[in-house]
Design a protein around this motif. Structure first.
Motif, PDB file in Angstrom:
ATOM      1  N   ILE A  87      32.693  40.074  37.219  1.00  0.00           N
ATOM      2  CA  ILE A  87      32.365  39.899  38.603  1.00  0.00           C
ATOM      3  C   ILE A  87      31.563  38.603  39.081  1.00  0.00           C
ATOM      4  O   ILE A  87      31.816  37.755  39.840  1.00  0.00           O
ATOM      5  CB  ILE A  87      31.980  41.256  39.376  1.00  0.00           C
ATOM      6  N   LEU A  88      30.684  38.543  38.029  1.00  0.00           N
ATOM      7  CA  LEU A  88      29.699  37.533  38.122  1.00  0.00           C
ATOM      8  C   LEU A  88      30.433  36.037  37.930  1.00  0.00           C
ATOM      9  O   LEU A  88      29.971  35.150  38.649  1.00  0.00           O
ATOM     10  CB  LEU A  88      28.547  37.506  37.059  1.00  0.00           C
ATOM     11  N   ASP A  89      31.342  36.024  37.104  1.00  0.00           N
ATOM     12  CA  ASP A  89      32.087  34.763  36.784  1.00  0.00           C
ATOM     13  C   ASP A  89      32.984  34.416  37.862  1.00  0.00           C
ATOM     14  O   ASP A  89      32.986  33.428  38.239  1.00  0.00           O
ATOM     15  CB  ASP A  89      32.964  35.049  35.472  1.00  0.00           C
ATOM     16  N   CYS A  90      33.581  35.487  38.703  1.00  0.00           N
ATOM     17  CA  CYS A  90      34.405  35.006  39.902  1.00  0.00           C
ATOM     18  C   CYS A  90      33.586  34.613  40.961  1.00  0.00           C
ATOM     19  O   CYS A  90      33.811  33.734  41.620  1.00  0.00           O
ATOM     20  CB  CYS A  90      35.091  36.278  40.336  1.00  0.00           C
ATOM     21  N   ALA A  91      32.189  35.290  41.182  1.00  0.00           N
ATOM     22  CA  ALA A  91      31.567  34.731  42.244  1.00  0.00           C
ATOM     23  C   ALA A  91      31.036  33.347  41.968  1.00  0.00           C
ATOM     24  O   ALA A  91      30.910  32.632  43.223  1.00  0.00           O
ATOM     25  CB  ALA A  91      30.280  35.775  42.055  1.00  0.00           C
ATOM     26  N   LYS A  92      30.830  32.563  40.846  1.00  0.00           N
ATOM     27  CA  LYS A  92      30.535  31.217  40.541  1.00  0.00           C
ATOM     28  C   LYS A  92      31.468  30.427  41.314  1.00  0.00           C
ATOM     29  O   LYS A  92      31.135  29.447  42.117  1.00  0.00           O
ATOM     30  CB  LYS A  92      30.220  31.109  39.304  1.00  0.00           C
ATOM     31  N   VAL A  93      32.749  30.725  41.258  1.00  0.00           N
ATOM     32  CA  VAL A  93      33.910  29.983  41.753  1.00  0.00           C
ATOM     33  C   VAL A  93      34.052  30.281  43.191  1.00  0.00           C
ATOM     34  O   VAL A  93      34.330  29.262  44.051  1.00  0.00           O
ATOM     35  CB  VAL A  93      35.134  30.450  41.000  1.00  0.00           C
TER      36      VAL A  93
END
Length: 370
Positions: A87-93
């Motif tokens: 989820i955190l990786d997706c949020a950066k994008v």
């Protein structure tokens, strides 16, 4: 030598305390899972977007593209991501100021800015994604996971909330915390490591190993008691990772995890012992000797014919039981092809190895686990 800690780091006992301190409201978009929303913050006034509506496992380029379409239709000032590393990786994008697809964003020369504020809060104690700028997604068309760092991917605030570990499933805790251990160990040995990353890595390793010993002696009920220590250790390993990339363990795990849909932390835990035993056999007198000494200090002296990394393997097997690669569906005839694929797709990580790993070394690592 360079070293930086980008996000401001905060710690709170509960989501309610965080929400009050950061004035979370209708102009915020919380990106999370439904179960987390229902368990911890269903009374929030913020807008919500649920990862589960797009993806049932780890993110692919296609599922993140679908998230981007939805996010670009919303109006908000801050994106608050609450969840595990995916989820955190997706949020950066999702926070980037771009109309590009994930494939276009992952082109080597693309570095868009950020269009909204970004707050990242982990609900596991593993990836340290809350303090890194890297996003890792699966690209099925090339048969591997790929990571990329975005200059604008660093959050404004990284928020550690003890309450989020109170309901964590044991398997998620075990595999995510093992991934934090892998980060700390790999980065300590990486060629680009420095005195500052060394401090964070060694502190994280010591804390995680001591926590594991407590847990194996007293049971999993102590996880919540040790929540602050686990969150801090994961965060410290993440700070090191934001400055120096991981190496061979992650390189091999990335491809294997993509091929067999294995959770990232489970895959890195699996390959940690054989990779480090290979390193220790090839170059025992370098910085790996520091790690060996620390392991013996915490776990006790090794017996005859045993190395500290055998002892580490035994401890990890009590936390996340070791499975053979054949149990995941890998066949002996796959080994050579997998080794080639690691070399082809993971040079970004392989250059950070403690000692170079040849194709023969990678084949041997696979064979040790078959």
């Amino acid at each position: 030598m360079q070293f930086a800690i980008r996000p401001m780091i905060h710690g709170y006992d509960t989501f309610a305390a965080f929400g009050k301190a950061h004035a979370v409201g209708p102009r915020d978009l919380i990106f999370t899972q439904r179960i987390l929303y229902e368990t911890f913050f269903s009374q929030t006034q913020a807008q919500t977007l649920f990862y589960d509506d797009f993806c049932g496992g780890e993110p692919t380029a296609a599922t993140v593209d679908a998230m981007l379409i939805e996010v670009r239709s919303r109006y908000f000032d801050r994106l608050i991501a609450i969840g595990g590393g995916s989820i955190l990786d997706c949020a950066k994008v999702l926070a980037l100021d771009s109309n590009d697809s994930v494939a276009s964003l992952f082109a080597s020369d693309v570095q868009p800015g950020r269009k909204v504020g970004l707050i990242l809060s982990p609900t596991t104690c593993g990836t340290g994604s809350e303090v890194t700028c890297v996003s890792v997604f699966d690209f099925p068309e090339i048969g591997s996971k790929v990571g990329k760092g975005f200059n604008a991917g660093f959050a404004d605030h990284a928020v550690l909330i003890d309450e989020f570990l109170s309901k964590i499933p044991y398997q998620v805790f075990a595999t995510s915390s093992a991934d934090a251990l892998v980060h700390a160990l790999e980065i300590y040995l990486a060629p680009g490591a420095n005195a500052y990353t060394d401090v964070f890595c060694l502190a994280a390793v010591r804390s995680l190993l001591q926590g594991y010993i407590r847990m194996t002696q007293l049971g999993s009920s102590v996880i919540q008691e040790d929540a602050k220590a686990y969150l801090a250790a994961s965060n410290m390993a993440g700070i090191a990772l934001s400055n120096v990339l991981a190496g061979g363990v992650h390189a091999i795990a990335m491809h294997f995890g993509s091929e067999h849909h294995v959770p990232h932390g489970e895959a890195t835990r699996l390959f940690l012992p054989p990779v480090f035993k290979t390193y220790y056999g090839k170059e025992p007198s370098g910085k790996i000797a520091d790690i060996a000494q620390l392991i013996e200090e915490i776990l006790g002296p090794c017996g005859p014919g045993c190395t500290p990394f055998d002892a580490l393997d035994e401890l990890l097997a009590k936390v996340v039981p070791t499975r053979r690669l054949s149990e995941y569906g890998m066949a002996a005839e796959d080994v050579d092809r997998y080794a080639d694929k690691v070399i082809e797709t993971q040079q970004r990580l392989l250059v950070n190895n403690y000692t170079p790993l040849s194709k023969a070394d990678i084949v041997q690592i696979y064979n040790q686990l078959m």
